[in-house]
Design an enzyme around this catalytic site. Structure first.
Site, PDB file in Angstrom:
ATOM      1  N   ASP A   6     -28.399 -21.631  42.301  1.00 35.06           N
ATOM      2  CA  ASP A   6     -28.990 -20.147  42.401  1.00 35.06           C
ATOM      3  C   ASP A   6     -30.346 -20.408  41.748  1.00 35.06           C
ATOM      4  OD1 ASP A   6     -27.380 -18.865  43.790  1.00 35.06           O
ATOM      5  OD2 ASP A   6     -25.815 -18.388  42.273  1.00 35.06           O
TER       6      ASP A   6
HETATM    7  C1  BGC Z   1     -26.279 -18.308  37.851  1.00 40.98           C
HETATM    8  C2  BGC Z   1     -27.189 -17.272  36.910  1.00 40.98           C
HETATM    9  C3  BGC Z   1     -28.196 -16.675  37.492  1.00 40.98           C
HETATM   10  C4  BGC Z   1     -27.927 -16.057  38.779  1.00 40.98           C
HETATM   11  C5  BGC Z   1     -29.194 -15.612  39.754  1.00 40.98           C
HETATM   12  C6  BGC Z   1     -26.205 -17.545  39.156  1.00 40.98           C
HETATM   13  O1  BGC Z   1     -25.290 -18.054  39.998  1.00 40.98           O
HETATM   14  O2  BGC Z   1     -25.318 -18.950  37.200  1.00 40.98           O
HETATM   15  O3  BGC Z   1     -27.571 -18.140  35.881  1.00 40.98           O
HETATM   16  O4  BGC Z   1     -28.897 -15.870  36.848  1.00 40.98           O
HETATM   17  O5  BGC Z   1     -27.183 -16.861  39.670  1.00 40.98           O
HETATM   18  O6  BGC Z   1     -28.765 -15.320  40.901  1.00 40.98           O
HETATM   19  O1  IFM Z   2     -23.435 -21.683  43.116  1.00 38.45           O
HETATM   20  C1  IFM Z   2     -23.617 -20.572  42.299  1.00 38.45           C
HETATM   21  C2  IFM Z   2     -22.417 -19.635  42.225  1.00 38.45           C
HETATM   22  O2  IFM Z   2     -22.766 -18.941  43.552  1.00 38.45           O
HETATM   23  C3  IFM Z   2     -22.550 -18.870  41.241  1.00 38.45           C
HETATM   24  N1  IFM Z   2     -22.565 -19.100  39.967  1.00 38.45           N
HETATM   25  C4  IFM Z   2     -23.343 -20.230  39.863  1.00 38.45           C
HETATM   26  C5  IFM Z   2     -23.413 -21.191  40.859  1.00 38.45           C
HETATM   27  C6  IFM Z   2     -24.577 -22.159  40.510  1.00 38.45           C
HETATM   28  O3  IFM Z   2     -25.922 -21.603  40.255  1.00 38.45           O
END
Ligand code: BGC
Ligand code: IFM
Length: 814
Positions: free
Chosen positions: A483
């Site tokens: 992400d």
């Molecule tokens: C990540 C976070 C991030 C978020 C943003 C998550 O999946 O682990 O660190 O802030 O996504 O969408």
């Molecule tokens: O892939 C993502 C997931 O959708 C939510 N937690 C963090 C992962 C890596 O960014």
């Protein structure tokens, strides 16, 4: 250092001190009503949706303090204590908290009064049961005062936290005998309410938090409890709570129990109102009646134990390694059910008000539960697919209550569509139920646009085919699995941050990781087409897969590992030419799992690079070298300090990808080594470093660049659960569901002599013995099914047969 221990017989983790490094929690509830409960009785509950139907309140940013829960105060003369130690924190003479499958029990004592508090959610009702049993172990009679406490949330938890000017005036309760009804919103002709009751007459109650606590005191020293007398307060606005006051007198050796029920009731939407503001209580009364005696509670607990026994009997292993058995047979599968139920919504690290059900997350969660609850997996797939758009892209998240896509987050994560194929493929391989592909499923929840599920998969694949970049690799969009890798962030504005990036979706940045997914899940899609009688489509899909494989081998190979991506300017990311972030874990795992470069030796080379450059004693970090400065063109990733989260943290979710990849490459010793490093039961002894619960996976462990190397965060709700279960059950123990039946293909350490697996699959029981006296790491030399030697290692599926006895001998056989 340990703060407790496992009891494998009872399937419990027994915490022997309230002073754990962080709250160590459990989840109660298996279907609609869910609760979080910590080892000091903190937590909250909700019905279906932690945002829209929150029943009790939580205080955010409160970990590790953990200061709200449903509490029981015991006043014994001037001593006040709680069975879970908090909130009063009176030192206890004895304490233990047993977290089990869907229940938590506190057993403690003070001044020779013993308390047991059993908490659970019955299998088929929307309520929490708390049975408090008190025993007088002194030689004299004891007079005790008991006060209960639960603080209501005014339903929409986001609104409850943000719009309290309104909520301070909306709260309403009703008190009838020993029952406190929380009926805020009911006058708006909503059909839901909560109640909190006890099965014995009360001598007082409170429903106003301020009255219970006193204006300046908190839950540690509530005025009501200090005074030993309820105020019989009736909440009008402000903060409604439920608190009962009970007086008990116990003879020497005598014990007594109280059954508290905290329930949620939903009346039919078109039900007649008795009178404005008066709730219709018959359903609530039925529920109270159902759990009013010890025998009823015992029976409900028994049913809960049976429910879990049955579920967990569907896959179990017996090996020489008790930690492996404990994780596979109990805790890993348990966590898979929790992540399936809650996605990433509500934990001690996720607020419950932000994320609902993630599209990619929920698709991956299916990998861990298709064998446990196939019928629920089926429904989930259909729900997820209904949030897809007609072009094959999808909402990134949806709300569990409404099942509607979350427009605030929107779409644009270009890995999402392919995960739908991954989840559906897992379901088909488990069940052989191809009828699901014919189910009519809406696009964007618009029923007029419904198409068979197979068409949704077609569009998922089509979306990736239609969105390729300059190197023929898939466009990344806002991000792929990672992400925080937002490669379409670019601006000439000084001070711009990734949060304000407007071009996240539109740039031409490409993802090698999605390329790997395309090859893996494209091939699975081709198999599905073939099995569904679309041979021509299958051939076309395979052609596309080969084109992508070539693109990855060409533009996605860096010389010693797979490149991670190309940014919006077509500059490589995760390449030796970069100053930092030269190698990333994700494409190494996914591309090798997809079989890319296996024959050509690239896979072995990539895995060796992972071991040399990313491995640590606590697991494999996500990238190296960590980004030390912020780069707008990389997005959120470099906003984290080195060693945390996606910036070179040990992101547990993709460690199993490497373990799977090692198994694909035939390296059993290394595959297990990777498996063990992040596996909770194997790090139990360093709980003071690891800090999160030793019975479940956490999302992240701080990497070697972080000052707190080895410290885990964000336990429970992580795709790590499903992926490690897929890894250990399918890649390591090698029991692999395929469209045509079960394949046995273990990849284990050379020193492992063998193991047995009991597996329930498509209506039959499989008793599988794996014999590795040959001491190899991979390769079934002989497969014998019910005394008959097979030509290969696939167990032919025979419709109607209910038991299979299977023996697999590893190593070369005559
Ligand atoms: C990540 C976070 C991030 C978020 C943003 C998550 O999946 O682990 O660190 O802030 O996504 O969408
Ligand atoms: O892939 C993502 C997931 O959708 C939510 N937690 C963090 C992962 C890596 O960014």
């Amino acid at each position: 250092m340990q703060f407790g221990h496992f009891d494998d017989q009872k399937k419990e983790y027994i915490i022997t001190t309230p002073h754990t490094p962080l709250p160590w929690i459990n989840y109660l509830g298996s279907k609609d009503f869910f609760s979080l409960i910590s080892n000091t009785a903190g937590g909250y509950c909700f019905y279906r949706d932690a945002k829209l139907r929150r029943i009790t309140r939580y205080r955010y940013n409160d970990c590790p303090r953990d200061s709200v829960g449903r509490y029981y105060y015991i006043k014994d003369g001037s001593t006040i204590w709680n069975p879970g130690w908090k909130p009063v924190q009176t030192e206890l003479d004895s304490y233990c908290c047993r977290h089990g499958m869907g229940y938590t029990v506190f057993e403690s004592s003070k001044n020779d009064v013993a308390a047991s508090l059993e908490c659970f959610v019955p299998v088929s009702d929307n309520c929490e049961i708390h049975r408090l049993t008190l025993q007088n172990n002194t030689e004299t009679e004891k007079e005790l005062d008991i006060f209960s406490y639960a603080e209501f949330c005014l339903w929409n938890a986001a609104d409850d936290a943000n719009n309290f000017q309104r909520n301070f005036s909306t709260g309403e309760v009703e008190i009838v005998g020993s029952t406190i009804y929380h009926k805020t919103e009911y006058r708006e002709r909503r059909n839901h309410f909560a109640f909190y009751t006890v099965n014995k007459p009360v001598c007082g109650f409170d429903t106003s938090r301020d009255s219970f606590c006193g204006t300046d005191s908190g839950l540690a020293q509530p005025q009501t409890v200090l005074e030993g007398k309820s105020h019989n307060s009736v909440a009008h606005g402000w903060a409604p709570i439920g608190s009962h006051h009970l007086k008990v007198s116990l003879k020497p050796g005598e014990s007594t129990s109280y059954i508290f029920v905290l329930g949620y009731v939903e009346n039919p939407a078109d039900d007649k109102w008795e009178a404005p503001g008066i709730i219709k209580k018959d359903r609530a009364l039925k529920l109270m009646e159902k759990y009013s005696t010890d025998a009823q509670v015992d029976a409900a607990l028994k049913e809960l134990h049976k429910y879990w026994e049955k579920l967990l009997s569907r896959f179990s292993v017996r090996s020489e390694d008790e930690k492996l058995d404990r994780m596979v047979n109990i805790w890993n599968q348990y966590q898979c059910m929790v992540t399936f139920n809650l996605s990433r919504s509500a934990s001690y690290f996720e607020s419950g008000t932000g994320r609902g059900m993630g599209f990619r997350d929920s698709c991956q969660d299916l990998l861990g539960i298709v064998h446990l609850v196939p019928e629920r997996a089926r429904q989930r797939i259909l729900d997820i697919a209904a949030t897809q758009f007609e072009d094959g892209s999808s909402y990134h998240q949806y709300q569990p209550l409404t099942k509607k896509g979350n427009a605030d987050i929107g779409s644009g994560f270009n890995d999402d569509p392919l995960w739908l194929i991954a989840g559906t493929g897992a379901y088909l391989r488990e069940t052989g139920d191809f009828s699901i592909l014919q189910e009519q499923v809406a696009f964007n929840n618009d029923e007029t646009k419904a198409q068979p599920l197979l068409e949704h998969l077609r569009r998922s694949f089509g979306y990736s085919c239609a969105h390729k970049g300059p190197h023929g690799l898939p466009l990344i969009g806002r991000a792929d699995w990672n992400d925080c890798l937002n490669l379409n962030c670019f601006s000439s504005e000084p001070g711009e941050s990734f949060q304000t990036c407007s071009n996240m979706e539109s740039g031409k940045a490409e993802s090698v990781f999605i390329g790997g997914m395309f090859v893996k899940y494209g091939s699975e899609y081709a198999d599905i087409c073939e099995h569904s009688g679309f041979a021509q489509e299958a051939a076309q899909v395979r052609e596309q897969v080969e084109v992508m494989r070539a693109a990855v081998m060409d533009a996605g190979w860096d010389g010693e590992w797979f490149v991670r991506a190309y940014d919006a300017f077509s500059t490589p990311v995760g390449s030796h030419v970069c100053n930092e972030g030269q190698i990333f874990i994700e494409p190494q795992g996914m591309c090798v799992m997809a079989g890319i470069g296996l024959k050509e030796g690239l896979a072995d080379r990539a895995l060796k690079s992972v071991q040399e450059k990313l491995d640590t004693k606590y697991g494999i970090v996500l990238l190296q070298p960590a980004y030390t400065t912020y780069h707008l063109n990389l997005g959120e990733i470099s906003s984290y300090p080195p060693g945390y989260k996606e910036n070179a943290g040990i992101f547990c979710h993709n460690n199993p990808w490497i373990s799977c990849a090692e198994a694909v490459a035939g390296h059993g010793d290394r595959a297990f080594e990777v498996y063990r490093k992040t596996c909770p039961a194997y790090v139990e002894e360093i709980s003071e470093i690891h800090r999160t619960e030793p019975y479940v996976y956490s999302q992240m462990v701080a990497g070697k660049d972080a000052p707190s190397f080895g410290e885990a965060k964000n336990s429970w709700l992580t795709g790590t659960a499903a992926w490690t279960f897929a890894d250990v059950s399918q890649y390591l123990l090698g029991i692999q569901p395929e469209l045509d039946g079960l394949r046995v293909n273990p990849c284990i350490p050379q020193s492992c002599k063998g193991f047995t697996v009991q597996r329930f699959y498509r209506g039959a029981q499989y008793n599988i013995t794996v014999d590795n006296t040959a001491g190899v790491q991979k390769g079934v030399g002989q497969l014998v099914v019910d005394g008959v030697q097979m030509k290969e290692n696939l167990i032919p599926y025979v419709s109607g047969k209910t038991e299979y006895t299977v023996k697999a001998v590893l190593g070369a056989c005559e």
